[in-house]
Structure formats: C-alpha cells, structure tokens
Design an enzyme around this catalytic site. Structure first.
Site, mmCIF file in Angstrom:
data_model
loop_
_atom_site.group_PDB
_atom_site.id
_atom_site.type_symbol
_atom_site.label_atom_id
_atom_site.label_comp_id
_atom_site.label_asym_id
_atom_site.label_seq_id
_atom_site.Cartn_x
_atom_site.Cartn_y
_atom_site.Cartn_z
ATOM 1 C CG HIS A 105 67.477 -31.683 -97.289
ATOM 2 N ND1 HIS A 105 67.011 -31.101 -98.652
ATOM 3 C CD2 HIS A 105 68.819 -32.033 -97.579
ATOM 4 C CE1 HIS A 105 68.066 -31.060 -99.317
ATOM 5 N NE2 HIS A 105 69.090 -31.793 -98.831
ATOM 6 C CD GLN B 285 74.472 -33.384 -103.142
ATOM 7 O OE1 GLN B 285 75.229 -34.205 -103.606
ATOM 8 N NE2 GLN B 285 74.050 -33.625 -101.720
ATOM 9 C CG LEU C 223 72.636 -22.843 -95.010
ATOM 10 C CD1 LEU C 223 71.148 -23.166 -94.743
ATOM 11 C CD2 LEU C 223 73.444 -22.859 -93.653
ATOM 12 N N GLY D 54 75.172 -28.819 -95.445
ATOM 13 C CA GLY D 54 74.846 -29.760 -94.266
ATOM 14 C C GLY D 54 74.820 -29.149 -93.155
ATOM 15 C CG ASP E 102 71.522 -32.676 -94.716
ATOM 16 O OD1 ASP E 102 72.767 -33.680 -95.056
ATOM 17 O OD2 ASP E 102 71.592 -31.847 -95.320
#
Length: 394
Positions: free
Chosen positions: A225, A150, A316, A318, A283
């Site tokens: 997640h 993000q 990582l 998604g 995701d």
C-alpha cells in the site's frame, strides 16, 4: 442449464490478452476459456447457452486482490471456514475472482490459527466462488515506527524460524509477506522468502532509499500500500516512496479510495510507476458491504462511516473500498484506459504470484474468471472458473 453445456457471452467488447475485440464473443466450457473471437466467427453448438448483450458491455479478466483482510462481517483473522466462505461468496459482487486471504499483526497463536485455517480452506475450496489463491502475511515483522493500524504490542523482529513454522501451519500457502527489511534479521528473512518463492513486500517500513536497495538485492519485489505505513519522499532521502517510484524491480500496491491518498497523489504515482508495475488493492476489512458502525480489527474497535474506517485516535484502519470502485476511481483520477486497469487488477498480480499461466488475462486455456461490466463500468456478471457467481439485479 446442462452442466456439460458451454456459456457464450456474445456481442460484447472483449479485452483479451493480446487485443481488444469490439464485436466479440467468449466461450466458457468446464471452468476454462475455450474460444475467443469476433461474433461472425462464432459457430453455435446444440448445448451452447448464449448470453447476448451489446458492445457497450465489456468483458475483462476477474480481479485478483492480493491485499484484503475481510468483507461482509468476515475477516481472515477470524480463523474459521465460514469467514473465508463469506469472503469468497461476496467478492464476485465487486468483480474479484481471486484473492490472498490477508492476516495482520496479532499474537503468534492467533496468526498461526488463521494461517492453519486458510491453508486448509485453500485445499478444500470448490469452484463456485472467488478463489483463495494464497495467503498474504501482513506483519508482525514490521517497524514499530510505521505500525499504522497494526497493534504495536504484537510487532516483532523478522524471524526465519517462526516464518518456517507458520508456513508449515499454512500448508505452504503463504505467497506474500509484508515486512520491514531494515529491522534486525529483515534481510535474512527477505532472502529466505525469495529462495522459497514467496513474494517479499516492503511495507510498514521506515527503510531509507539505500536500505530498500539492499532489500531488492536480497530479493524484495513488492511494495505494500504505497504512501501508507512507509518513509515518505524527501529531497535528501527518497525513502520507500522514492524507491517505489524509481526501482523497476518492484510491483507497487495502491489503495485508490481517494482517502488513503488524495486523487492527485494517485495520478502522481500512476504517471511515475505506470500500469506496468502498479497493482490495485482494496485492503478492505469486515465492514465492507455493511452499514456504518463500529467493527473489530485485530481486537481494536474501528469506526466506519460512509467512506472511511478509523481507529479511535483517527488512524486509518484499512478500507471499505470495493474493487469495482477502485477501478472507477483510478480511471477518473489518472485518465488511464480500461486496458491499463486490466493490467493493474489482473495481469500484474497474476504475474507477481506466478499464476499467469492460468489467470490474469482472457486467453484460450486459462481459467474462466470473467467479469462483465456495463456501460457505467458497474459489475453486471461475474464468473468464477466458469460458474456464474454474481448477476446484477435489474
């Protein structure tokens, strides 16, 4: 086929809500499930369209993916009708019949545009493709310490007034919010979400075990997640992970691609949490169903190879996991049954989103969201509200 006819999937193993029928059939009429029974109970009607298979074929409820950003070069953050249509058309290929269009941390304007677009799409969508049953707002109310992929520049403290503005823009269709409750005003937003029947999910969070307990008291009921973007397990500080293991109030998402967490950690989570509380998610991002290459995620380049999507620094970003592969992987990693899979892909998400009266299981009167799996657990056919949305080519 006559639009007033019924579709009968005949001589298959049917995973109905309360039992598994080894030599069963299921009847779909006008978007709904109208009969389920043993083959000897079936009485053919003149307009019935019968699809006869064999008991090695399994009929399960369609998956509900509560955490998916994109697929097939479309992303919820594109803010276009076409992007959501592409997602809805593509997802039945992997056995998903409903999903939450998931946003990510971006500028307020970009988020609002995506929310307004998704809300309008939800109001106007038709029955031929996977159904957008709501919106998952992932960020920007998260911890800078646990940003993951993000963009940190757009992370901000939880803000009830801003959420109210966004929910209005979305037409009331935000159903789940990922936030870090330990951030300033985090508990206030969590309480507000609970009051307005929105699922508050702890994710991208550096919460301690006790802070998760406070969030549960305020109304949190979900974990985003598991393992990724959270304070991990320590013997003197159980963290978000420890709370996910131990607190029965929480439904827990898991990405079972074997990359976001090793197969052994999937098994550890499954053994502790069980199919009663676990929810399988993908995701996934726009690169799913596409070739290897470089794609965009929230304005950041994402490099995709055969199995993995990463930012330039190796973070990582998604997944490119297909729901059908999540099912196969989970069964392989944990030795769980297909009945357990049905709970984790359909029943649990339907219950969490207050949709279980119409979705999440095979029962007369519910929406005809049906997936037919072959003996290898590949998706053979997918019906979205009674319409054949995908059929595997020979």
């Amino acid at each position: 086929m006559d639009t007033h006819s019924s579709i009968i999937i005949y001589n298959v193993t049917v995973y109905s809500e309360n039992q598994t029928l080894k030599n069963g059939y299921i009847k779909l009429t006008d978007k709904k499930i109208t009969e389920i029974g043993e083959v000897h109970q079936y009485v053919r009607q003149p307009k019935d369209h019968v699809i006869e298979l064999s008991p090695s074929y399994k009929v399960i409820p369609g998956a509900i993916d509560v955490h998916i950003h994109g697929v097939n070069n479309a992303d919820a953050m594109d803010g276009t009708t076409e992007a959501l249509k592409t997602m809805a058309r593509t997802l039945p290929k992997e056995g998903t019949t409903s999903f939450l269009a998931t946003t990510m941390t971006q500028s307020n304007e970009a988020v609002k545009n995506a929310l307004r677009n998704a809300g309008a799409y939800i109001e106007e969508q038709t029955g031929a493709d996977a159904e957008v049953v709501g919106i998952h707002l992932e960020g920007p109310f998260i911890s800078p310490k646990r940003a993951g992929a993000q963009p940190p520049t757009h992370i901000q403290d939880p803000n009830v007034a801003l959420f109210q503005e966004w929910q209005k823009a979305a037409g009331g269709h935000i159903k789940l919010v990922t936030l870090a409750p330990e951030q300033p005003n985090g508990l206030a937003l969590t309480s507000y979400l609970k009051e307005t029947n929105v699922v508050a999910s702890i994710g991208h969070s550096d919460s301690t075990y006790d802070q998760v307990g406070e969030a549960i008291e305020a109304g949190a009921s979900h974990i985003t997640h598991l393992y990724n973007g959270m304070r991990g397990l320590h013997h003197r500080e159980p963290g978000v992970l420890g709370a996910a293991y131990l607190r029965d109030e929480l439904f827990v998402e898991l990405i079972t691609d074997g990359i976001h967490c090793r197969p052994e950690m999937v098994k550890l989570a499954y053994d502790q949490i069980t199919s009663e509380r676990m929810i399988l998610i993908t995701d996934s991002l726009r690169a799913k169903w596409l070739k290897n290459g470089t794609y965009d995620l929230g304005g950041q380049p994402v490099h995709v190879n055969d199995t993995t999507a990463t930012l330039a620094d190796g973070t990582l970003a998604g997944s490119i996991l297909k729901m059908n592969d999540a099912i196969k992987n989970t069964m392989s990693f944990t030795n769980c049954s297909l009945g357990d899979i049905v709970k984790m892909t359909a029943e649990n998400p339907a219950k969490q989103l207050n949709l279980f009266d119409t979705k999440g299981s095979l029962k007369v009167g519910k929406d005809a969201d049906i997936v037919v799996l072959n003996e290898n657990l590949d998706v053979e056919m997918t019906f979205c509200r009674g319409t054949l949305s995908f059929q595997k080519e020979d």
